[in-house]
Design a protein around this motif. Structure first.
Motif, PDB file in Angstrom:
ATOM      1  N   SER A  28      -6.387  -6.825 -41.773  1.00  0.00           N
ATOM      2  CA  SER A  28      -4.984  -6.966 -41.362  1.00  0.00           C
ATOM      3  C   SER A  28      -4.846  -7.992 -40.247  1.00  0.00           C
ATOM      4  CB  SER A  28      -4.370  -5.618 -40.989  1.00  0.00           C
ATOM      5  OG  SER A  28      -5.058  -5.014 -39.948  1.00  0.00           O
ATOM      6  N   ASP A  29      -5.957  -8.303 -39.554  1.00  0.00           N
ATOM      7  CA  ASP A  29      -5.885  -9.383 -38.564  1.00  0.00           C
ATOM      8  C   ASP A  29      -5.464 -10.692 -39.233  1.00  0.00           C
ATOM      9  OD1 ASP A  29      -6.506  -7.977 -36.268  1.00  0.00           O
ATOM     10  OD2 ASP A  29      -8.655  -8.330 -36.409  1.00  0.00           O
ATOM     11  N   LEU A  52      -1.795 -10.440 -40.182  1.00  0.00           N
ATOM     12  CA  LEU A  52      -0.951 -10.632 -38.985  1.00  0.00           C
ATOM     13  C   LEU A  52      -0.899 -12.119 -38.608  1.00  0.00           C
ATOM     14  CD1 LEU A  52      -2.179  -7.545 -36.919  1.00  0.00           C
ATOM     15  CD2 LEU A  52       0.193  -7.948 -37.619  1.00  0.00           C
ATOM     16  N   TYR A  91      -1.426  -4.174 -29.089  1.00  0.00           N
ATOM     17  CA  TYR A  91      -2.647  -4.757 -29.642  1.00  0.00           C
ATOM     18  C   TYR A  91      -2.841  -6.137 -29.024  1.00  0.00           C
ATOM     19  CZ  TYR A  91      -5.928  -6.163 -33.340  1.00  0.00           C
ATOM     20  OH  TYR A  91      -7.020  -6.592 -34.049  1.00  0.00           O
ATOM     21  N   TYR A 147      -1.914  -9.828 -30.421  1.00  0.00           N
ATOM     22  CA  TYR A 147      -0.573 -10.432 -30.565  1.00  0.00           C
ATOM     23  C   TYR A 147      -0.354 -11.641 -29.628  1.00  0.00           C
ATOM     24  CZ  TYR A 147       0.523  -5.969 -32.992  1.00  0.00           C
ATOM     25  OH  TYR A 147       0.527  -4.877 -33.818  1.00  0.00           O
ATOM     26  N   ALA A 202       3.009  -2.405 -32.793  1.00  0.00           N
ATOM     27  CA  ALA A 202       2.035  -1.525 -33.451  1.00  0.00           C
ATOM     28  C   ALA A 202       2.565  -0.100 -33.355  1.00  0.00           C
ATOM     29  CB  ALA A 202       0.689  -1.625 -32.765  1.00  0.00           C
ATOM     30  N   ALA A 262      -1.293   0.746 -29.796  1.00  0.00           N
ATOM     31  CA  ALA A 262      -2.659   0.724 -29.274  1.00  0.00           C
ATOM     32  C   ALA A 262      -2.614   0.044 -27.903  1.00  0.00           C
ATOM     33  CB  ALA A 262      -3.550  -0.062 -30.222  1.00  0.00           C
ATOM     34  N   ASP A 289       3.141  -2.773 -37.379  1.00  0.00           N
ATOM     35  CA  ASP A 289       1.707  -2.740 -37.660  1.00  0.00           C
ATOM     36  C   ASP A 289       1.253  -1.280 -37.691  1.00  0.00           C
ATOM     37  OD1 ASP A 289      -1.039  -2.886 -37.585  1.00  0.00           O
ATOM     38  OD2 ASP A 289      -1.151  -4.238 -35.864  1.00  0.00           O
ATOM     39  N   ALA A 331      -1.585   0.158 -38.492  1.00  0.00           N
ATOM     40  CA  ALA A 331      -3.048   0.288 -38.635  1.00  0.00           C
ATOM     41  C   ALA A 331      -3.499   1.743 -38.547  1.00  0.00           C
ATOM     42  CB  ALA A 331      -3.750  -0.552 -37.575  1.00  0.00           C
ATOM     43  N   TYR A 332      -2.829   2.516 -37.684  1.00  0.00           N
ATOM     44  CA  TYR A 332      -3.294   3.892 -37.424  1.00  0.00           C
ATOM     45  C   TYR A 332      -2.351   4.969 -37.967  1.00  0.00           C
ATOM     46  CZ  TYR A 332      -6.254   1.229 -34.343  1.00  0.00           C
ATOM     47  OH  TYR A 332      -7.153   0.310 -33.868  1.00  0.00           O
ATOM     48  N   THR A 343      -4.095  -1.512 -42.823  1.00  0.00           N
ATOM     49  CA  THR A 343      -5.496  -1.910 -42.960  1.00  0.00           C
ATOM     50  C   THR A 343      -6.302  -0.853 -43.708  1.00  0.00           C
ATOM     51  OG1 THR A 343      -7.503  -2.469 -41.746  1.00  0.00           O
ATOM     52  CG2 THR A 343      -6.022  -0.945 -40.653  1.00  0.00           C
ATOM     53  N   SER A 361      -9.344  -0.588 -42.815  1.00  0.00           N
ATOM     54  CA  SER A 361     -10.455  -0.433 -41.861  1.00  0.00           C
ATOM     55  C   SER A 361     -10.530   0.937 -41.214  1.00  0.00           C
ATOM     56  CB  SER A 361     -10.332  -1.472 -40.734  1.00  0.00           C
ATOM     57  OG  SER A 361     -10.351  -2.764 -41.257  1.00  0.00           O
ATOM     58  N   ARG A 373     -13.336  -5.628 -44.866  1.00  0.00           N
ATOM     59  CA  ARG A 373     -12.324  -6.609 -44.460  1.00  0.00           C
ATOM     60  C   ARG A 373     -11.202  -6.726 -45.493  1.00  0.00           C
ATOM     61  NH1 ARG A 373     -11.632  -5.958 -40.753  1.00  0.00           N
ATOM     62  NH2 ARG A 373     -10.691  -7.891 -40.037  1.00  0.00           N
TER      63      ARG A 373
END
Ligand code: PMP
Length: 366
Positions: free
Chosen positions: A87-88, A91, A116, A119, A157, A161, A187, A189-190, A215, A217, A226
């Motif tokens: 996701s990096d 982004l 995060y 950014y 995010a 984070a 975002d 991610a979590y 993600t 991940s 990845r």
């Protein structure tokens, strides 16, 4: 510094990832929010069935199988999904696609001041002006702070984070309603670890300016593969593809696409491992609170814990490291008093709790 580097590379301050132990070094690694559980067994099956001869051919540029798997999970169309190399990368492509360069606009992209840390790096790297919006003293994000501020985009995010705090969907809706002219990136991610959270992806179709980034991940245990993706209106997806095809048309390889699609298809395993992480999180939070730690409720696979007054976060971080337990410490205003601790297996967390207890006992005795 090097005379061979251009001025951008000489000036940029790159993102610093959490430290990786050297090969063979035995540590309890609770510093980069990886999943303590392996990916779905379907990934191994898919790998064993994989036809190696297909590797001579380039992969599907759009990662069709992954788009279809995501579409099923999130009840969107495959055309609403864009896949990247983590996701990096997704982004980074969002920054290049949706946010205007400062030489072309007086506007900034709005990001929370604590968020995060990639950014601001993307903003510097792609010459986008970033305006940091202060989070509240209790570390929450107030959607009203993203209202009435001119901008060329927003990135948040959720859960944030390193605070671990999750905003409800009503707050995201408010931010979208008040910023219809610019693209809003959420975002997630979590987000799989946020109890009772309704994903912003449920708003796709209602908001043309929303991009939800996810993600494989964290919640799928595939950080080493990845693969990340965005869910958005087709117009935005088309823009991302234009950026991708001006950079690297094949961001996800054949193996990554096959394994990611297999992991996405296994909802039972996803639920089981996500719940295991959430259960461990609940127990560890209680144990740390009993020792005098304070922390916000977590919607992530990490907690953001502030030690009792007898020991600073920095000292605890260093002493845990000396004992072979890696957690993340950010020496930055507002967050330097807490440690970000990834939720590991129950055994790893028992070791953490034991080590923390010893440290607290040592300071009390000295
Ligand atoms: N967003 C957030 C908020 C993160 O913490 C991370 C992980 N460092 C990422 C995106 C990137 O994850 P990945 O590139 O592994 O998909």
């Amino acid at each position: 510094m090097s005379s061979f580097w251009n001025s951008k590379i000489n000036e940029i301050e790159p993102y610093t990832a959490g430290e990786q132990p050297k090969d063979g070094q035995k540590v309890i690694k609770l510093n980069t929010n990886e999943n303590p559980y392996p990916p779905s067994p379907r990934c191994k099956e898919a790998l064993l069935d994989f036809d190696m001869s297909t590797l001579r051919l380039y992969p599907n540029t759009d990662s069709k199988a992954v788009c279809e798997a995501v579409a099923k999970v999130d009840n969107v169309k495959p055309e609403n999904v864009f896949v990247g190399n983590g996701s990096d990368e997704v982004l980074a492509l969002c920054w290049q696609t949706f946010f205007e360069k400062k030489e072309n606009t007086g506007k900034s992209v709005l990001i929370p001041d604590i968020s995060y840390s990639f950014y601001p790096v993307y903003s510097d790297f792609y010459d986008v002006r970033a305006e940091k919006v202060a989070i509240k003293e209790d570390l929450t994000i107030d959607p009203d702070d993203f209202t009435g501020r001119e901008n060329c985009g927003i990135a948040i995010a959720n859960p944030n984070a390193p605070t671990s705090i999750c905003m409800p969907i009503e707050s995201i809706r408010k931010i979208l309603d008040n910023n219809k002219e610019s693209v809003v990136i959420i975002d997630e991610a979590y987000a799989a670890f946020a109890e009772g959270y309704t994903s912003a992806a449920t708003l796709i179709g209602e908001y043309r300016n929303l991009v939800v980034v996810r993600t494989m991940s964290k919640s799928y245990g595939l950080a080493g593969l990845r693969l990340g993706y965005a869910i958005a209106d087709e117009e935005l997806i088309e823009g991302l593809k234009r950026a991708r095809d001006s950079f690297n048309s094949y961001p996800a390889d054949r193996l990554a696409q096959t394994l990611a699609a297999a992991a996405l298809s296994d909802r039972e395993y996803f639920e089981k491992t996500r719940k295991a992480v959430m259960d461990t999180r609940k127990r560890v939070m209680q144990e740390l609170r009993d020792m005098g730690f304070t922390m916000p409720e977590s919607g992530a696979n990490f907690i953001f814990a502030k030690p009792p007054v007898s020991i600073t976060a920095e000292t605890l971080y260093k002493n845990l490291k000396a004992k072979g337990i890696l957690v993340r410490y950010f020496n930055k205003p507002l967050i330097r008093e807490s440690l970000r601790i990834t939720i590991g297996t129950d055994e790893e967390m028992d070791e953490l709790v034991k080590a923390v207890r010893e440290e607290i006992r040592n300071v009390q005795e000295s």
